[in-house]
Design a protein around this motif. Structure first.
Motif, PDB file in Angstrom:
ATOM      1  N   ALA A   8       0.903  -1.163   0.000  1.00  0.00           N
ATOM      2  CA  ALA A   8       0.000   0.000   0.000  1.00  0.00           C
ATOM      3  C   ALA A   8       0.935   1.205   0.000  1.00  0.00           C
ATOM      4  O   ALA A   8       2.145   1.040   0.148  1.00  0.00           O
ATOM      5  N   THR A 170      -3.453   5.439   4.395  1.00  0.00           N
ATOM      6  CA  THR A 170      -4.079   4.403   3.553  1.00  0.00           C
ATOM      7  C   THR A 170      -5.333   3.799   4.174  1.00  0.00           C
ATOM      8  O   THR A 170      -6.047   3.068   3.502  1.00  0.00           O
ATOM      9  N   ALA A 172      -5.195   1.476   6.060  1.00  0.00           N
ATOM     10  CA  ALA A 172      -4.855   0.056   6.240  1.00  0.00           C
ATOM     11  C   ALA A 172      -4.669  -0.188   7.732  1.00  0.00           C
ATOM     12  O   ALA A 172      -4.155   0.676   8.448  1.00  0.00           O
ATOM     13  N   MET A 217      -8.084  -1.764   4.319  1.00  0.00           N
ATOM     14  CA  MET A 217      -7.249  -2.947   4.067  1.00  0.00           C
ATOM     15  C   MET A 217      -6.914  -3.585   5.408  1.00  0.00           C
ATOM     16  O   MET A 217      -6.742  -2.873   6.404  1.00  0.00           O
ATOM     17  N   HIS A 225      -2.275  -9.731   3.253  1.00  0.00           N
ATOM     18  CA  HIS A 225      -3.125  -8.549   3.376  1.00  0.00           C
ATOM     19  C   HIS A 225      -4.278  -8.685   2.393  1.00  0.00           C
ATOM     20  O   HIS A 225      -4.187  -9.431   1.416  1.00  0.00           O
ATOM     21  N   PRO A 227      -7.921  -6.344   0.758  1.00  0.00           N
ATOM     22  CA  PRO A 227      -8.881  -5.244   0.805  1.00  0.00           C
ATOM     23  C   PRO A 227     -10.309  -5.752   1.071  1.00  0.00           C
ATOM     24  O   PRO A 227     -11.233  -4.951   1.203  1.00  0.00           O
ATOM     25  N   THR A 229     -12.225  -6.414   3.369  1.00  0.00           N
ATOM     26  CA  THR A 229     -12.255  -6.269   4.831  1.00  0.00           C
ATOM     27  C   THR A 229     -13.574  -6.720   5.457  1.00  0.00           C
ATOM     28  O   THR A 229     -13.567  -7.394   6.477  1.00  0.00           O
TER      29      THR A 229
END
Ligand code: ZN
Length: 309
Positions: A8, A170, A172, A217, A225, A227, A229
């Motif tokens: 990211a 981000t 994240a 994320m 990882h 996205p 979520t």
């Protein structure tokens, strides 16, 4: 730059292979004027982390913070070793973790329980961090990395001092083991319930908290990882509930811990084969099977303490 993969904007996964360490968690760098290393893995990984950081945008001097999500061996076992290699960096951990960083004797005892009496041969030693190198982080605190911030989100349950970090740039979120282990090959999420006893209610509160923060994320320490979520957060709740149901019902019915562990393993092997019918199940079971008996024993202690068993 071959040691770094940008996953990211300004967030790098540090890549290396260590055959000696049977368990690993991922290590990440959040780059900034004052960057942060998130997770350290066990001490045996410290030299490889240093080598990877040398190739990072800010180099070794660009790292201002070392932040383990918690102090289990495979996440923060190498904090002391990495702090020695990065003398300018501050170790940030939840305030409940600080005394174990400075005096790791109890941590070493519980590590022997979870990883065996000779864990140092495989993972390297747990060494203390000098008190002046440590910053106790409270829930809601922001770490200023220069150009971006990391919000500290306290999520006990998996460990009493577990924290997550939400990146302002981000959105994240470093979720440590709050949601379990994500196996990107299959898309499977499995619970992570270590010895000694976990707090199941706190785990669910932590998952709900992550859900409310609505990150863009999820960055797992084990092992990738995504996205995706919303689905994974719901899956984490489902997996935690299903696993505790399986264990409670088997133990209440007079089954042994080994039988309960076999049932849990069969449950996830079946889910793995549905998600990835072509994939060899060994890929799944090899990564996780060894921990299922500990998972059962940890839940057993939790249920006993609450008179559910
Ligand atoms: Zn852990």
């Amino acid at each position: 730059m071959s040691h770094l993969t940008e996953i990211a904007d300004g967030i790098y996964q540090l890549r290396f292979t260590l055959d000696q360490a049977r368990f690993q968690s991922r290590v990440y760098l959040v780059a900034g004027n004052r960057g942060a290393v998130v997770e350290t893995g066990p001490a045996i990984m410290a030299p490889s982390i240093v080598e990877a950081l040398r190739a990072s945008p800010g180099g070794l001097d660009g790292v201002a913070f070392i932040v383990p999500t918690h102090l289990h061996l495979d996440h923060g076992g190498g904090v002391g070793a990495l702090a020695q290699a990065l003398p300018g960096a501050t170790v940030v951990a939840h305030e409940r973790a600080i005394r174990h960083l400075i005096d790791p004797s109890r941590l070493i005892d519980s590590t022997r329980m979870a990883f065996g009496h000779r864990f140092e041969e495989h993972y390297g030693p747990i060494v203390p961090v000098a008190p002046e190198r440590v910053h106790p982080a409270a829930d809601g605190e922001m770490l200023d990395l220069g150009g971006r911030k990391l919000d500290v989100v306290y999520t006990p349950g998996h460990a009493p001092h577990h924290l997550c970090l939400l990146d302002s740039r981000t959105r994240a979120m470093f979720v440590g083991e709050s949601l379990g282990h994500y196996l990107p090959d299959t898309g499977l999420l499995v619970p992570s319930i270590p010895l000694p006893m976990v707090d199941l209610k706190a785990i669910f509160r932590g998952i709900n908290r992550i859900q409310r923060l609505n990150p863009d994320m999820l960055i797992f320490s084990q092992f990738g990882h995504s996205p995706d979520t919303e689905r994974l957060i719901l899956e984490a709740k489902r997996a935690m509930a299903a696993t505790s149901r399986i264990v409670l019902s088997r133990l209440r019915g007079g089954g042994s811990e080994q039988e309960a562990a076999a049932l849990v393993l069969a449950h996830y092997a079946e889910r793995a084969s549905r998600l990835d019918p072509q994939g060899p199940l060994t890929r799944f079971s090899g990564a996780w099977a060894g921990t299922t008996l500990q998972l059962v024993q940890s839940l057993r202690d939790y249920f006993r303490k609450r008179d559910l068993l």
